[in-house]
Motif scaffolding. Sequence first.
Motif, PDB file in Angstrom:
ATOM      1  N   ILE A  72       0.847  -1.203   0.000  1.00 31.14           N
ATOM      2  CA  ILE A  72       0.000   0.000   0.000  1.00 31.14           C
ATOM      3  C   ILE A  72       0.879   1.248   0.000  1.00 31.14           C
ATOM      4  CG2 ILE A  72      -1.706   1.338   1.302  1.00 31.14           C
ATOM      5  CD1 ILE A  72      -2.904  -1.236   2.267  1.00 31.14           C
ATOM      6  N   LYS A  73       1.912   1.234   0.830  1.00 33.97           N
ATOM      7  CA  LYS A  73       2.821   2.386   0.885  1.00 33.97           C
ATOM      8  C   LYS A  73       3.473   2.648  -0.461  1.00 33.97           C
ATOM      9  CE  LYS A  73       4.088   1.901   5.777  1.00 33.97           C
ATOM     10  NZ  LYS A  73       5.195   1.578   6.706  1.00 33.97           N
ATOM     11  N   GLU A  74       3.785   1.572  -1.179  1.00 33.15           N
ATOM     12  CA  GLU A  74       4.468   1.718  -2.461  1.00 33.15           C
ATOM     13  C   GLU A  74       3.529   2.078  -3.597  1.00 33.15           C
ATOM     14  OE1 GLU A  74       6.417  -2.008  -2.961  1.00 33.15           O
ATOM     15  OE2 GLU A  74       8.014  -1.573  -1.502  1.00 33.15           O
ATOM     16  N   ARG A  76      -0.287   2.640  -3.239  1.00 29.43           N
ATOM     17  CA  ARG A  76      -1.464   3.462  -2.943  1.00 29.43           C
ATOM     18  C   ARG A  76      -1.331   4.124  -1.572  1.00 29.43           C
ATOM     19  NH1 ARG A  76      -4.275  -1.389  -5.278  1.00 29.43           N
ATOM     20  NH2 ARG A  76      -4.781  -0.779  -7.409  1.00 29.43           N
ATOM     21  N   PRO A  77      -0.306   4.925  -1.376  1.00 32.35           N
ATOM     22  CA  PRO A  77      -0.073   5.515  -0.044  1.00 32.35           C
ATOM     23  C   PRO A  77      -1.207   6.408   0.434  1.00 32.35           C
ATOM     24  CG  PRO A  77       1.334   6.540  -1.706  1.00 32.35           C
ATOM     25  CD  PRO A  77       0.718   5.346  -2.350  1.00 32.35           C
ATOM     26  N   HIS A  78      -1.961   6.996  -0.503  1.00 34.08           N
ATOM     27  CA  HIS A  78      -3.065   7.885  -0.122  1.00 34.08           C
ATOM     28  C   HIS A  78      -4.163   7.132   0.626  1.00 34.08           C
ATOM     29  CE1 HIS A  78      -4.407   6.008  -3.866  1.00 34.08           C
ATOM     30  NE2 HIS A  78      -5.636   6.286  -3.490  1.00 34.08           N
ATOM     31  N   MET A  79      -4.230   5.791   0.461  1.00 36.48           N
ATOM     32  CA  MET A  79      -5.286   5.010   1.105  1.00 36.48           C
ATOM     33  C   MET A  79      -5.138   4.978   2.626  1.00 36.48           C
ATOM     34  SD  MET A  79      -7.394   4.122  -1.194  1.00 36.48           S
ATOM     35  CE  MET A  79      -8.399   3.064  -0.160  1.00 36.48           C
ATOM     36  N   LEU A  80      -3.903   5.111   3.111  1.00 30.98           N
ATOM     37  CA  LEU A  80      -3.704   5.088   4.562  1.00 30.98           C
ATOM     38  C   LEU A  80      -4.394   6.260   5.242  1.00 30.98           C
ATOM     39  CD1 LEU A  80       0.080   4.077   4.724  1.00 30.98           C
ATOM     40  CD2 LEU A  80      -1.916   2.592   4.918  1.00 30.98           C
ATOM     41  N   LYS A  81      -4.601   7.347   4.487  1.00 24.98           N
ATOM     42  CA  LYS A  81      -5.283   8.526   5.041  1.00 24.98           C
ATOM     43  C   LYS A  81      -6.791   8.312   5.170  1.00 24.98           C
ATOM     44  CE  LYS A  81      -1.793  11.673   3.124  1.00 24.98           C
ATOM     45  NZ  LYS A  81      -1.531  12.784   2.179  1.00 24.98           N
ATOM     46  N   LYS A  82      -7.289   7.238   4.576  1.00 28.01           N
ATOM     47  CA  LYS A  82      -8.724   6.954   4.655  1.00 28.01           C
ATOM     48  C   LYS A  82      -9.098   6.164   5.913  1.00 28.01           C
ATOM     49  CE  LYS A  82      -9.841   7.128  -0.283  1.00 28.01           C
ATOM     50  NZ  LYS A  82     -10.616   6.486  -1.382  1.00 28.01           N
ATOM     51  N   VAL A  83      -8.112   5.884   6.756  1.00 25.65           N
ATOM     52  CA  VAL A  83      -8.377   5.154   8.004  1.00 25.65           C
ATOM     53  C   VAL A  83      -8.588   6.156   9.137  1.00 25.65           C
ATOM     54  CG1 VAL A  83      -7.502   3.476   9.672  1.00 25.65           C
ATOM     55  CG2 VAL A  83      -6.982   3.209   7.233  1.00 25.65           C
ATOM     56  N   THR A  84      -9.720   6.032   9.807  1.00 26.85           N
ATOM     57  CA  THR A  84     -10.019   6.849  10.989  1.00 26.85           C
ATOM     58  C   THR A  84     -10.018   5.933  12.204  1.00 26.85           C
ATOM     59  OG1 THR A  84     -11.419   8.341   9.697  1.00 26.85           O
ATOM     60  CG2 THR A  84     -11.713   8.357  12.097  1.00 26.85           C
ATOM     61  N   ILE A  85      -9.284   6.322  13.225  1.00 32.47           N
ATOM     62  CA  ILE A  85      -9.218   5.490  14.433  1.00 32.47           C
ATOM     63  C   ILE A  85      -9.790   6.250  15.620  1.00 32.47           C
ATOM     64  CG2 ILE A  85      -6.818   6.193  14.975  1.00 32.47           C
ATOM     65  CD1 ILE A  85      -6.451   3.266  16.014  1.00 32.47           C
ATOM     66  N   TYR A  86     -10.617   5.560  16.383  1.00 26.16           N
ATOM     67  CA  TYR A  86     -11.170   6.114  17.622  1.00 26.16           C
ATOM     68  C   TYR A  86     -10.798   5.197  18.779  1.00 26.16           C
ATOM     69  CZ  TYR A  86     -14.210   9.172  14.828  1.00 26.16           C
ATOM     70  OH  TYR A  86     -14.694  10.115  13.952  1.00 26.16           O
ATOM     71  N   GLN A  87     -10.631   5.793  19.946  1.00 21.09           N
ATOM     72  CA  GLN A  87     -10.423   4.966  21.129  1.00 21.09           C
ATOM     73  C   GLN A  87     -11.741   4.278  21.451  1.00 21.09           C
ATOM     74  OE1 GLN A  87      -8.075   6.577  24.355  1.00 21.09           O
ATOM     75  NE2 GLN A  87      -9.372   5.599  25.888  1.00 21.09           N
ATOM     76  N   GLY A  88     -11.688   2.974  21.542  1.00 19.10           N
ATOM     77  CA  GLY A  88     -12.900   2.212  21.820  1.00 19.10           C
ATOM     78  C   GLY A  88     -12.560   0.840  22.351  1.00 19.10           C
ATOM     79  N   ASP A  89     -13.595   0.155  22.854  1.00 18.70           N
ATOM     80  CA  ASP A  89     -13.384  -1.144  23.483  1.00 18.70           C
ATOM     81  C   ASP A  89     -14.737  -1.856  23.520  1.00 18.70           C
ATOM     82  OD1 ASP A  89     -12.885  -3.296  25.218  1.00 18.70           O
ATOM     83  OD2 ASP A  89     -11.389  -2.165  26.337  1.00 18.70           O
ATOM     84  N   VAL A  90     -14.776  -3.111  23.057  1.00 20.74           N
ATOM     85  CA  VAL A  90     -16.047  -3.834  23.027  1.00 20.74           C
ATOM     86  C   VAL A  90     -16.542  -4.204  24.424  1.00 20.74           C
ATOM     87  CG1 VAL A  90     -15.717  -4.771  20.702  1.00 20.74           C
ATOM     88  CG2 VAL A  90     -14.898  -6.068  22.672  1.00 20.74           C
ATOM     89  N   THR A  91     -15.720  -4.021  25.450  1.00 25.00           N
ATOM     90  CA  THR A  91     -16.171  -4.301  26.811  1.00 25.00           C
ATOM     91  C   THR A  91     -16.852  -3.084  27.443  1.00 25.00           C
ATOM     92  OG1 THR A  91     -14.042  -3.693  27.800  1.00 25.00           O
ATOM     93  CG2 THR A  91     -14.324  -5.989  27.139  1.00 25.00           C
ATOM     94  N   PHE A  92     -16.945  -1.971  26.692  1.00 26.99           N
ATOM     95  CA  PHE A  92     -17.633  -0.767  27.181  1.00 26.99           C
ATOM     96  C   PHE A  92     -18.956  -0.600  26.448  1.00 26.99           C
ATOM     97  CE2 PHE A  92     -13.374   1.575  28.208  1.00 26.99           C
ATOM     98  CZ  PHE A  92     -13.143   0.676  29.228  1.00 26.99           C
ATOM     99  N   ASP A  93     -19.928   0.001  27.106  1.00 29.81           N
ATOM    100  CA  ASP A  93     -21.202   0.314  26.456  1.00 29.81           C
ATOM    101  C   ASP A  93     -20.967   1.218  25.258  1.00 29.81           C
ATOM    102  OD1 ASP A  93     -22.691  -1.194  28.208  1.00 29.81           O
ATOM    103  OD2 ASP A  93     -23.089   0.472  29.582  1.00 29.81           O
ATOM    104  N   LEU A  94     -21.715   0.959  24.192  1.00 31.83           N
ATOM    105  CA  LEU A  94     -21.571   1.682  22.925  1.00 31.83           C
ATOM    106  C   LEU A  94     -20.136   1.625  22.403  1.00 31.83           C
ATOM    107  CD1 LEU A  94     -23.820   4.828  23.638  1.00 31.83           C
ATOM    108  CD2 LEU A  94     -24.412   2.765  22.342  1.00 31.83           C
ATOM    109  N   LEU A  95     -19.433   0.542  22.801  1.00 31.58           N
ATOM    110  CA  LEU A  95     -18.051   0.282  22.360  1.00 31.58           C
ATOM    111  C   LEU A  95     -17.085   1.384  22.782  1.00 31.58           C
ATOM    112  CD1 LEU A  95     -18.810  -0.984  18.721  1.00 31.58           C
ATOM    113  CD2 LEU A  95     -18.732  -2.299  20.842  1.00 31.58           C
ATOM    114  N   GLY A  96     -17.457   2.138  23.823  1.00 31.56           N
ATOM    115  CA  GLY A  96     -16.594   3.205  24.304  1.00 31.56           C
ATOM    116  C   GLY A  96     -16.682   4.476  23.478  1.00 31.56           C
ATOM    117  N   LEU A  97     -17.609   4.493  22.511  1.00 31.73           N
ATOM    118  CA  LEU A  97     -17.782   5.680  21.662  1.00 31.73           C
ATOM    119  C   LEU A  97     -18.780   6.640  22.296  1.00 31.73           C
ATOM    120  CD1 LEU A  97     -18.105   3.797  18.258  1.00 31.73           C
ATOM    121  CD2 LEU A  97     -16.094   5.068  19.042  1.00 31.73           C
ATOM    122  N   SER A  98     -18.602   7.916  22.042  1.00 33.51           N
ATOM    123  CA  SER A  98     -19.544   8.917  22.552  1.00 33.51           C
ATOM    124  C   SER A  98     -19.383  10.211  21.761  1.00 33.51           C
ATOM    125  CB  SER A  98     -19.307   9.187  24.050  1.00 33.51           C
ATOM    126  OG  SER A  98     -17.989   9.702  24.251  1.00 33.51           O
ATOM    127  N   GLY A  99     -20.352  11.082  21.882  1.00 35.63           N
ATOM    128  CA  GLY A  99     -20.252  12.404  21.263  1.00 35.63           C
ATOM    129  C   GLY A  99     -20.017  12.349  19.768  1.00 35.63           C
TER     130      GLY A  99
END
Length: 499
Positions: A72-74, A76-99
Amino acid sequence: MTVDLSPVQEYYKDKTIFITGASGFMGKVLLEKLLYSCHSLKEVIIICRPKRGKTPETRLEEMFKLPIFQRIKEQRPHMLKKVTIYQGDVTFDLLGLSGDSLKHVTDNTNIVFHMAATLKLEGNLRDAVDMNLLGTRRALNVAKQMKQLEAFIHLSTAFCNCDQEVMYEKVYDFPHKPEDLMRLAEWMDVKTLDAITPDLLKPHPNTYTYSKRLAELLVRDHYESMPVIIARPSIVSPAAYEPLPGWVDNLNGPTGLMIGCGKGVIRSVLVNQKNKAEVIPVDYAINGLIVIPYEFNKQAKRPVNVPVYNITNADHRKMCMGTVVEMSKRINKQIPFNAGLWYPDPCVTTNTFYHNFNVALFHWLPAYFLDFLMLLLGQKRFMLRVQEKISTGLGVLQFFTLNAWCFRSDNYASLWNKLNEEDKAIFNMNMNVKETEEEYMIQCAKGARKFILKEKEEDIPKARLHMKIQYVVDVVCKTLIVGLFFYYLLKWTGVLAIF
């Protein structure tokens, strides 16, 4: 510039995908494949928890440094910018997501891959319920709020219905209800829950398959109101072709056995050599997962029952365990691991007494001896701790290696058959390839050396010499042990005095 897209790629165009468990073995390969092959997608959202003092963002940066993301780096490097990461955890309600993070996920997601789970076969029931059952309910609760949801793929396991002689692609009923078990795990203390776990699990061998079976019932019950789908891979093995041949990042399943036996640490295993090996290369499993939402949404009429896919190897590609063992020994001589503990020649048996005798003699006795030497030398002892982990691992694996399994995978096979030639070239699930099973196992051995043990290819000649020395030592030691055994046996019985 306009890029011609295949039908599957066209389906993923401008789509937003949400993944739980993206940091796991299958999750990494799924993320890489989506970014590389479905390059017209809009966004991939993943959740990740902080670990060992590292933030989710730092963990993602480190993940992108792995060799599997190199193409991908070689290209299609632009594709890495399409990843959004949020802090979350399946052991938390709503997977730790809010707002804002929760709103972004629910407003934009089209496809969910729920892959997060605890894979600890020996884990306690509370943890398994929290991750595999309650975690699935939490993921479903978030998915219910998604305004544009087209598919929710729940990753299960092909072994969750182990009481069935033949496992078809359908959800099997079970006397226990998911809601009852979740309530039980919430109010009952861990000690009491652990005490009743053996009775609860029957006929399941461990908390993993048990919790996964109940999670399937939970997912099935949402089918009327949600586009849920169940995917059941068998034992997932290293990559056959992509992103890199032989790529693997963990010691689970066959890779752990291969390294343990190849290093001479595992000296005895309980395996029925007549049974077929139930493994599926990770890239075959991931390609199937990616095609499933496309196939589900192109249907004119929604299926009556929740779609289930047994992602298993084709019957004609499955090898007997005995063949796998002999092939592994042969390959290990060609491509040995560096600095093994002993000559790699494990005993393979179905006799529990003989196995336990070998374990006591060749696992525990050397472990105690080496730790005693470490104590005398003032060094840190570790062999007993390692041996405890090996014994636990072998104990939970024997259910899968001693029993025969029969899966029907027509739905999974149909995914490949329905693809056009363009998509077949991109999302390979071909069970009639020219490469042999032995060639694949050679790639697995090389992958274990390179990606797990970090051993260099130029060290192989030295490793072969080391193995030859170990062979001589092994023969000499066994000859001495057997000779001394018979000497004292004859002496004790008085037979020696006759001569």
